[in-house]
Design an enzyme around this catalytic site. Structure first.
Site, PDB file in Angstrom:
ATOM      1  CB  CYS A   2      -0.871   0.025   1.253  1.00  0.00           C
ATOM      2  SG  CYS A   2      -1.894  -1.428   1.425  1.00  0.00           S
ATOM      3  NE  ARG A  27       4.655   2.018  -1.154  1.00  0.00           N
ATOM      4  CZ  ARG A  27       5.574   2.071  -0.205  1.00  0.00           C
ATOM      5  NH1 ARG A  27       6.673   2.760  -0.409  1.00  0.00           N
ATOM      6  NH2 ARG A  27       5.412   1.461   0.938  1.00  0.00           N
ATOM      7  CD1 TRP A  75       0.140  -5.632  -3.759  1.00  0.00           C
ATOM      8  CD2 TRP A  75      -0.034  -6.661  -1.779  1.00  0.00           C
ATOM      9  NE1 TRP A  75       0.628  -6.907  -3.904  1.00  0.00           N
ATOM     10  CE2 TRP A  75       0.540  -7.562  -2.707  1.00  0.00           C
ATOM     11  CE3 TRP A  75      -0.241  -7.096  -0.476  1.00  0.00           C
ATOM     12  CZ2 TRP A  75       0.908  -8.853  -2.362  1.00  0.00           C
ATOM     13  CZ3 TRP A  75       0.130  -8.395  -0.133  1.00  0.00           C
ATOM     14  CH2 TRP A  75       0.698  -9.248  -1.081  1.00  0.00           C
ATOM     15  CG  ASN A 101       1.584   0.233   4.167  1.00  0.00           C
ATOM     16  OD1 ASN A 101       1.315  -0.960   4.011  1.00  0.00           O
ATOM     17  ND2 ASN A 101       2.789   0.717   3.928  1.00  0.00           N
ATOM     18  N   GLY A 102      -0.288  -1.681   6.342  1.00  0.00           N
ATOM     19  CA  GLY A 102       0.132  -2.587   7.416  1.00  0.00           C
ATOM     20  C   GLY A 102      -0.969  -3.592   7.683  1.00  0.00           C
ATOM     21  CD  GLU A 483      18.161 -11.468  -8.655  1.00  0.00           C
ATOM     22  OE1 GLU A 483      17.724 -12.088  -7.688  1.00  0.00           O
ATOM     23  OE2 GLU A 483      17.670 -10.396  -9.046  1.00  0.00           O
ATOM     24  CE  LYS A 487      14.817  -9.673 -11.084  1.00  0.00           C
ATOM     25  NZ  LYS A 487      15.278  -9.152  -9.838  1.00  0.00           N
ATOM     26  CD  GLU A 490      10.950 -10.190  -9.673  1.00  0.00           C
ATOM     27  OE1 GLU A 490      10.240  -9.750  -8.773  1.00  0.00           O
ATOM     28  OE2 GLU A 490      12.183 -10.016  -9.706  1.00  0.00           O
ATOM     29  CG  HIS A 506      21.414 -36.094  -6.190  1.00  0.00           C
ATOM     30  ND1 HIS A 506      21.865 -37.303  -5.724  1.00  0.00           N
ATOM     31  CD2 HIS A 506      22.523 -35.373  -6.505  1.00  0.00           C
ATOM     32  CE1 HIS A 506      23.188 -37.313  -5.724  1.00  0.00           C
ATOM     33  NE2 HIS A 506      23.612 -36.157  -6.198  1.00  0.00           N
ATOM     34  CE  LYS A 606      11.874  -1.620  -6.284  1.00  0.00           C
ATOM     35  NZ  LYS A 606      12.723  -2.563  -7.037  1.00  0.00           N
TER      36      LYS A 606
HETATM   37  O1  M6R Z   1      13.666  -3.948  -0.536  1.00  0.00           O
HETATM   38  P1  M6R Z   1      14.269  -5.300  -0.294  1.00  0.00           P
HETATM   39  O2  M6R Z   1      15.600  -5.465  -0.911  1.00  0.00           O
HETATM   40  O3  M6R Z   1      14.299  -5.648   1.174  1.00  0.00           O
HETATM   41  O4  M6R Z   1      13.285  -6.307  -0.994  1.00  0.00           O
HETATM   42  C1  M6R Z   1      13.489  -7.692  -0.946  1.00  0.00           C
HETATM   43  C2  M6R Z   1      12.665  -8.417  -1.972  1.00  0.00           C
HETATM   44  O5  M6R Z   1      11.301  -8.146  -1.768  1.00  0.00           O
HETATM   45  C3  M6R Z   1      13.043  -8.025  -3.394  1.00  0.00           C
HETATM   46  O6  M6R Z   1      14.396  -8.237  -3.658  1.00  0.00           O
HETATM   47  C4  M6R Z   1      12.201  -8.841  -4.404  1.00  0.00           C
HETATM   48  O7  M6R Z   1      12.572 -10.173  -4.354  1.00  0.00           O
HETATM   49  C5  M6R Z   1      12.359  -8.269  -5.809  1.00  0.00           C
HETATM   50  N1  M6R Z   1      11.068  -8.065  -6.401  1.00  0.00           N
HETATM   51  C6  M6R Z   1      13.061  -9.144  -6.752  1.00  0.00           C
HETATM   52  O8  M6R Z   1      13.174  -8.551  -7.997  1.00  0.00           O
END
Ligand code: M6R
Length: 611
Positions: A2, A27, A75, A101-102, A483, A487, A490, A506, A606
Site C-alpha cells: 500500500c 509499489r 495491495w 498501510n500494514g 537470481e 527475475k 516474477e 538427484h 516493490k
Molecule cells: O527492498 P528489499 O531489498 O528488502 O526487498 C526484498 C525483496 O522483496 C526483493 O528483492 C524482491 O525479491 C524483488 N522483487 C526481486 O526482484
C-alpha cells in the site's frame, strides 16, 4: 505494498493526491482512493483497478474540491480487491476518514466488540476497524487527537495511518508503527507519504516518522508527538536526487532504464569508496579486533537481496575463512538464531522497509549482535536502526523487479569482503591491490555486456513460449542462477527453478525432456569442465541449452550448447556482477515478447511491508 499520500495546504488537494499516488504506483496495488475535506464534510472516491480509473471517475480530482486530503493505493491483504475494501475508509457517521498501510493483527476482537455495540461495517478489511474504533473513542472524548492515542493503545500490528476528521478541517493526523511514513515540509503546505517519490515534486525537506510517533499536520506547521503524547522536535533531511531519476525518461519501461543505468550506479557505489588504491568505507566502525572476535557472520535478507547474500557467502568464506550463514529474513526471525555480541549480522535491503528484514534486524539486535546494513533508500527504517549502514547509491528503483539495486548491493558486499580481508590480513597485498584495480573495471565491462542486448533479445524471442525453465550452475554460478530464475518468473510468469548442477541427477533431471530450456551458467572458471559435463547430460536428454560463460569459455561451451552468451573475463569474485545483467535482460525481453506488465507484475509489490 500500500502507498499513502496526504496533503494539507492552500491548493486543491485532489489533483496533488492523484499525482502523488501515480508516483507510488510502482509499489504494487490493486485499487486506489482519495478522500478530500471541504465545507465541513469528507468526500471519498475509490475504486478497484488502476489509478487511471480513479482519475477518470473524479475528472482528475475536479469533482472533489477541498484543500486537505489523503490518498491510498491498496495491495489487498484482508478482503478481496474491490471498491468497498479500497481505502480511504470512513467511520459509520462519515466524520472520520482513514488510510492504512500494514496489518492490524487483533482486528477481529475489536470488530466483535464494536459489532456488539451496534457499529456497522462496510468492508471486510482490518483497516476499517481502525476508522470505526476512532469514531467510538471520538464520541467518548470529543477530542480526535486523544481518540487517536486511545486507538493506538488498543490496536496491535503494523500501521502507517493518515487520518482526517470533518470537525477538524485543514488538518491531517499521521501515526506510524512498523510501516514506512514520512512527513514533507512544504512552503505553506505539508505532506505525508509512504516514500519521497510521492512528494518530491513539491518538497525535498522530509522528516522520517519513528515507531510510536503521531504527527499533526496543518498548512503552516508539522508537530510531532512521541508515544506518550509529548511534543518532540524532528530532524529534517533533504532528498538529494532529482525527480527525473524516478521517471521513465523516454524508456518504455523502468526496468529497462534501470538495467541501462547499472554501469553508472556501480560507479557511484565504487568511486567515492576508493582512495589511493584502497577501499575506505565511510563512518564504518567495525575494527580488526571486532572481526577477529567474530565466530560467524550472518547475512539476512529477502528475495533478490537474499541472493546477493548467497553470492557473498562464497566470496567471504573464500577470502576471510569465516563461516557465513545466509538466511531468509522470514525464517531467521522465527528460528531461534544462535547470536551474541560476537556475531556480525549483515542485513541487505533495497527499500530498507521490508517488514521481515526489519523484524530480523530487531531480533538480532535484541540478542546482542552487531548490525551492518546495505541499503539503497536513504533514511529508511533499516538504515536508521543499524549500527552501521552503507548505502548503495543506486538512486530510486521503480520497477518491481530489482536490477540496479541487486548489482550495487553485490558490488558493495564484495567491497566489504575485500575491506575485511585487508583488515584481517587474510589476503596478501598484491592480490588485494589486483582485486581493487579489477573491481574498478567492472562498470566498463558492464557496458560491454549491455552492448550485447540485441543478441539477448534474439534468444528471448526463441524461448519466450517455454513454460518451464531451469537455471543450473555450480558455486558462484549457482548463486547467480537463483537470481536469474527469480527475475524470469516474477516478470514473465514462466515457471523456473534454479539448481546446483550437481543436484540434477538427484531428482530434477527427470523433468528434462525434448525442448526443455536449460540456462547453463558456466562463468566460474575453476568448474568449467564440470559445467560442460552437465550441459552434455541435459543435451543428451533433449534440452535446449542457453549457456552463459566468459569470453575465454565461449569456445568450449559453443561445442555443446544451443546458444552462448558471454561476459568479459574478470576476477572470479566479480563474475556474478557481470553475469547477472544478461539474465536480467533475458527476463526483460521474454516478458516483453509475452506482453507482460513488466514494471508492475501481477500480485507483486516493490516494498513488502507486511508479513
Ligand atoms: O527492498 P528489499 O531489498 O528488502 O526487498 C526484498 C525483496 O522483496 C526483493 O528483492 C524482491 O525479491 C524483488 N522483487 C526481486 O526482484
Amino acid at each position: 505494498m500500500c502507498g499513502i499520500v496526504g496533503y494539507v495546504g492552500k491548493e486543491q488537494a485532489a489533483p496533488i493526491l492523484l499525482d502523488g499516488l501515480s508516483r507510488l504506483e510502482y509499489r504494487g496495488y490493486d485499487s486506489a482512493g482519495v478522500c478530500v475535506g471541504g465545507d465541513g464534510a469528507l468526500k471519498v472516491a475509490k475504486t478497484k483497478g488502476r489509478l487511471s480509473n480513479l482519475s477518470e471517475m473524479t475528472h482528475g480530482g475536479g469533482d472533489l474540491p477541498g484543500t486537505f486530503g489523503i490518498g491510498h493505493t491498496r495491495w489487498a491483504t484482508h478482503g478481496e480487491p474491490n471498491d468497498v475494501n479500497s481505502h480511504p475508509h470512513l467511520s459509520q457517521d462519515g466524520r472520520i476518514a482513514l488510510v492504512h498501510n500494514g496489518i492490524i493483527e487483533n482486528y477481529m476482537e475489536i470488530k466483535e466488540m464494536l459489532l456488539e455495540k451496534g457499529v456497522q461495517f462496510a468492508s471486510e478489511t482490518d483497516s476499517e476497524v481502525v476508522a470505526q474504533l476512532l469514531q467510538y473513542y471520538y464520541r467518548k472524548t470529543s477530542d480526535i487527537f486523544q481518540a487517536v492515542y486511545k486507538v493506538l493503545h488498543r490496536i496491535e500490528g503494523a500501521y502507517a495511518l493518515g487520518i482526517l476528521c470533518a470537525d477538524k478541517p485543514d488538518q491531517i493526523i499521521a501515526a506510524r508503527k512498523d510501516a514506512p511514513l514520512l512527513l514533507g515540509h512544504g512552503d505553506g503546505c505539508a505532506f505525508i507519504a509512504s516514500d519521497a517519490t510521492a512528494i518530491i515534486k513539491h518538497t525535498r525537506e522530509v522528516s522520517y516518522m519513528e515507531d510510536g510517533e503521531v504527527a499533526l499536520l496543518t498548512a503552516d506547521r508539522i508537530q510531532v508527538y512521541n508515544a506518550l503524547g509529548d511534543p518532540i522536535e524532528k530532524e529534517r533531511h533533504v532528498i538529494d536526487w532529482e525527480i527525473s531519476a524516478a521517471e521513465k525518461g523516454g524508456y518504455e519501461h523502468f526496468m529497462f532504464k534501470e538495467i541501462m543505468e547499472e554501469p553508472e550506479a556501480l560507479r557511484r557505489t565504487i568511486g567515492p569508496r576508493i582512495r589511493d588504491g584502497r577501499i575506505e568505507l565511510e563512518g564504518f566502525s567495525v575494527t580488526a579486533d571486532t572481526l577477529r572476535s567474530m565466530s560467524r557472520l550472518y547475512i539476512v535478507a529477502c528475495g533478490s537481496s537474499y541472493h546477493v547474500g548467497m553470492v557473498g557467502k562464497y566470496n567471504i568464506e573464500k577470502l576471510l575463512r569465516i563461516p557465513v550463514e545466509v538466511q531468509l529474513a522470514s525464517e531467521f526471525r522465527y528460528c531461534d538464531p544462535i547470536l551474541d555480541e560476537k556475531t556480525l549480522v549483515i542485513i541487505i535491503s533495497q527499500s530498507g522497509e521490508t517488514l521481515d528484514t526489519m523484524a530480523a534486524l530487531r531480533e538480532a539486535k535484541a540478542r546482542g549482535a552487531r548490525i551492518l546494513s546495505i541499503v539503497n533508500v536513504v533514511g529508511s527504517s533499516i538504515a536508521r536502526e543499524s549500527d552501521d549502514v552503507l548505502y548503495t547509491w543506486a538512486g530510486p528503483e521503480i520497477a518491481v523487479a530489482t536490477t540496479k539495486a541487486y548489482s550495487t548491493q553485490l558490488m558493495l558486499l564484495d567491497m566489504i569482503t575485500l575491506y575485511f580481508a585487508d583488515l584481517l590480513g587474510t589476503v596478501d597485498e598484491k592480490t588485494y591491490r589486483k582485486l581493487v584495480t579489477e573491481l574498478q573495471t567492472i562498470p566498463d565491462k558492464l557496458e560491454k555486456v549491455l552492448a550485447q542486448k540485441e543478441k539477448i533479445q534474439y534468444f528471448a524471442s526463441q524461448y519466450f513460449n517455454h513454460d518451464s525453465v531451469f537455471f543450473i550452475g555450480r558455486n558462484l554460478d549457482f548463486a547467480l542462477g537463483l537470481e536469474g530464475s527469480l527475475k524470469l518468473k516474477e516478470i514473465s510468469y514462466i515457471h523456473s527453478e534454479a539448481y546446483a548442477s550437481g543436484e540434477l541427477k538427484h531428482g530434477t533431471i527427470s523433468l528434462i525432456e525434448d525442448g526443455t530450456l536449460v540456462v547453463a551458467l558456466s562463468t566460474y572458471g575453476p568448474l568449467l569442465d564440470k559445467a560442460m559435463s552437465n550441459v552434455v547430460e541435459v543435451r543428451a536428454r533433449g534440452a535446449d541449452v542457453l549457456a552463459l560463460t566468459t569470453e575465454s569459455g565461449e569456445e568450449a561451451l559453443a561445442k555443446n550448447a544451443t546458444g552462448v552468451l558471454t561476459v568479459p573475463d574478470t576476477a572470479e569474485m566479480f563474475l556474478p556482477s557481470l553475469g547477472v545483467v544478461p539474465l536480467q535482460l533475458f527476463a526483460y525481453y521474454v516478458a516483453l515478447q509475452k506482453g507482460c506488465d513488466i514494471d508492475k507484475p501481477r500480485n507483486l509489490a516493490k516494498s513488502v511491508t507486511v508479513e
